[in-house]
Every structure is written in C-alpha cells, then in structure tokens.
Design a protein around this motif. Structure first.
Motif, PDB file in Angstrom:
ATOM      1  N   VAL A 246       0.424   0.764  -3.573  1.00 60.11           N
ATOM      2  CA  VAL A 246      -0.863   1.047  -2.931  1.00 60.11           C
ATOM      3  C   VAL A 246      -0.723   2.338  -2.128  1.00 60.11           C
ATOM      4  N   PRO A 247      -1.540   3.348  -2.419  1.00 64.17           N
ATOM      5  CA  PRO A 247      -1.408   4.621  -1.698  1.00 64.17           C
ATOM      6  C   PRO A 247      -1.825   4.494  -0.239  1.00 64.17           C
ATOM      7  N   SER A 248      -1.411   5.474   0.559  1.00 66.69           N
ATOM      8  CA  SER A 248      -1.844   5.521   1.950  1.00 66.69           C
ATOM      9  C   SER A 248      -3.223   6.167   2.025  1.00 66.69           C
ATOM     10  N   VAL A 249      -3.898   5.969   3.149  1.00 63.65           N
ATOM     11  CA  VAL A 249      -5.201   6.614   3.344  1.00 63.65           C
ATOM     12  C   VAL A 249      -5.038   8.135   3.289  1.00 63.65           C
ATOM     13  N   ALA A 250      -3.928   8.634   3.839  1.00 70.62           N
ATOM     14  CA  ALA A 250      -3.685  10.081   3.805  1.00 70.62           C
ATOM     15  C   ALA A 250      -3.558  10.579   2.369  1.00 70.62           C
ATOM     16  N   GLU A 251      -2.857   9.817   1.526  1.00 68.23           N
ATOM     17  CA  GLU A 251      -2.735  10.192   0.111  1.00 68.23           C
ATOM     18  C   GLU A 251      -4.097  10.238  -0.571  1.00 68.23           C
ATOM     19  N   ALA A 252      -4.993   9.384  -0.086  1.00 73.58           N
ATOM     20  CA  ALA A 252      -6.333   9.323  -0.676  1.00 73.58           C
ATOM     21  C   ALA A 252      -7.242  10.441  -0.173  1.00 73.58           C
ATOM     22  N   GLY A 253      -6.703  11.308   0.687  1.00 72.98           N
ATOM     23  CA  GLY A 253      -7.468  12.494   1.078  1.00 72.98           C
ATOM     24  C   GLY A 253      -7.931  12.536   2.516  1.00 72.98           C
TER      25      GLY A 253
END
Length: 336
Positions: A246-253
């Motif tokens: 599950v990606p981090s919120v930061a990875e999601a932009g």
C-alpha cells in the motif's frame, strides 16, 4: 586582640560553610532515599480507552516489560471516556510519587487542540517519561469501489464535493482529523461519519454505509490482504512493513502529508526527577528487548521508538499546534 578577632572570624566562616554544606546534603537525602527505595510497591498504569482495545493491548505489553525491570507489579487500569481525558485527569491529580503512570496516545494532543477547557494541561500537568511506539493509519475503500488509487479518490471527490463520506473511529479521533487533513491538503470535501471504533467503521464500509474509511492498519491488514478492502494509502511519509504493497499518501502525490499516531508514558507533575529518569531508562531497556519491540510493533503495525522526556513534551506541543490548525481550517466546532 586583632589576632583573636581574625581567628574568630575565620571560625565563623568555616561554621557557616559547614552549615551550608550540611543543609545541602540534607536536602539531597529525600531524593537519594527515593532513588534507593523506588519502587517498593505496585504501580498503577492508567489509560483512557476500552479494555481489550489497542491502547489496552499496548498498556499490557508495557506493564509486563516494566514489571520485570522494576521488580514490582505494574497494574493496568482502563478509565475510558472523553477520548482519554478521564484517565489523563486521574493521572494529573494523582500523588506525584511514581506509583501512578499514564499511557497516552495521539488523542492526548488532539484533546489539547479540540477542547476549550480541560481538567488538566496536556503538557504542564505532567512529567513526560518517553514515547513508546509510532504508527500510521490507512485510507481504504471496499474492493468494488471505482477508486483504485488515492488520486482516483481525490478526483472523484473533486467532482462531487460534499457527496462522498468517510468513516472513522469517532469524532475528534486521529482518524477523523487525518481525513480532514486529507480534505484540506487535497482541496476536497469528504463528509465525516463517526463510528464507535475500528470494527464498526470497517463493518460500515463492507456493508456499503460509507464508501471510504480512515482506519488502523493492524486491524484492517487482514481484510486488505484478503482483498475485501482496498488500501489506497497509508498516512505515514513512507510505506509500512505491515502493508508493504500500500503506497504512502506522499507517494500518491500529497507531499508533506504526515499523520502518525503514537503512544507514550507520562507521570503526574512533580514526580521526582530521579524517578522519571529511572523510568525513562527502563523504557529504553524494554524497547531494546527484541521480544517487547516485536510485540509493540505487531500490536500497532508501527515502529517502537523511545524518546527523552523533553522530546516527548516537544512532540505533544507540536501535535497540539498541528491539530489546532486542522480543526480551524476544517471549521470543526471545539468542545466545551
């Protein structure tokens, strides 16, 4: 005569110095006695959440670890209610003798931001001992939701302001404010729906009552792994070991978004410094034990990490300022 007068003067100086030294040594006696005898009876460890919940689980791991190191039972007492405020007030009002401690979570700082008045001050009413563990939350949807990623969800929310709701474990919780911070950071407006805990919010998600929840990673990990729930992003800056896919919120932009709740130990204001130092040292020893570290991290899906007393105080002050800003921006009414 002059010689005798000088001698008498010197004797007076020596007598005064000796008295001052003796007074100083006597002043140290109570502290030295406390340091040598503490603890000589059971210690209470209070927390403000329901028995059997995440905080209770943490408290029992900590009580066992400290009992072994202090040589006395550490007895866990749950005093649930008002987001942990009842227990915090009980600790603040307890005798400052090292025999009443409190386990607090990120909710402790949120209370300082959300409540207009409290029966205690979130930092000034306590001696901080140490942080224990930090852990992220997860933004999740049901498996059949059209949003496959967090950017998908943000795009949908921008198309339908005030139409998409998100569930949390309750009003004023870290989960609630994590969702509100997502709103302000992403420029969207999802509507908050409070539930009475992680399990009810997950049930509501699976039953279609809400399309999105902000939940605790360790409690949702099994359903995410099974495919019943889709984790869109964890709220820490990087991925967690519990949900590596599950990606981090930061990875999601959303750069700069960071919500990690935490747990820590504190004591009543005025607890002797040597006792606080001893407790801090024993917490560090406990967190250095691989078995305890694993138990804490398994219980939370987070990272076991201690701190100095001052660093814990700084953390709480920073969290109060952070959540005050979120509350203001989201126009959340403060509680009397």
């Amino acid at each position: 005569m002059a010689g005798k007068s000088g001698l008498l003067g010197r004797l007076r100086v020596f007598a005064t110095a000796a008295a001052l030294i003796a007074t100083g040594l006597l002043a140290l006696v109570p502290s030295m006695t406390v340091a040598q005898t503490y603890p000589n009876r059971p210690i209470r460890l209070l927390h403000g959440f329901a028995a059997g919940g995440a905080a209770d689980t943490l408290a029992r791991i900590v009580s066992e670890g400290l009992s072994k190191r202090l040589g006395q039972p550490v007895i866990v007492e749950a005093k649930p209610g008002a987001g942990g405020n009842i227990a915090a007030a009980a600790v603040a009002n307890a005798a400052p003798d090292g025999y009443t401690l409190g386990l607090v979570t990120g909710a402790h700082a949120i209370s300082g931001a959300l409540y207009k008045t409290l029966a205690y001050h979130p930092t000034d009413s306590f001696e901080m001992v140490s942080t224990l563990v930090y852990y992220a939350l997860v933004v999740a949807v049901r498996a059949d939701h059209p949003a496959k990623t967090l950017p998908d969800l943000i795009a949908l929310a921008k198309q339908k302001p005030d139409e998409i709701s998100f569930g949390s474990v309750g009003f004023g919780s870290t989960h609630h404010l994590a969702g509100e911070l997502l709103n302000t950071t992403a420029g969207i407006k999802m509507v908050h729906v409070p539930y009475r805990g992680d399990a009810p919010s997950a049930t509501a998600l699976l039953g279609g009552e809400v399309p999105v929840i902000v939940g605790t990673t360790v409690l949702l990990a099994g359903q995410i792994e099974s495919g019943a729930i889709r984790g869109l992003a964890v709220t820490s800056p990087t991925r967690t070991g519990l949900l590596p896919n599950v990606p981090s919120v930061a990875e999601a932009g959303l750069e700069g978004y960071d919500v990690r709740t935490w747990a820590g130990l504190l004591a009543p204001k005025g607890t002797p410094a040597d006792i606080v130092t001893r407790l801090n040292r024993e917490v560090a020893s406990m967190l250095g034990d691989p078995a305890v570290k694993k138990a804490l991290e398994t219980a939370t899906g987070g990272e076991a990490r201690g701190s100095t007393s001052e660093d814990m105080r700084i953390l709480i002050r920073a969290e109060i300022a952070k959540w005050s800003k979120v509350i203001d921006e989201a126009k959340i009414p403060r509680i009397d």
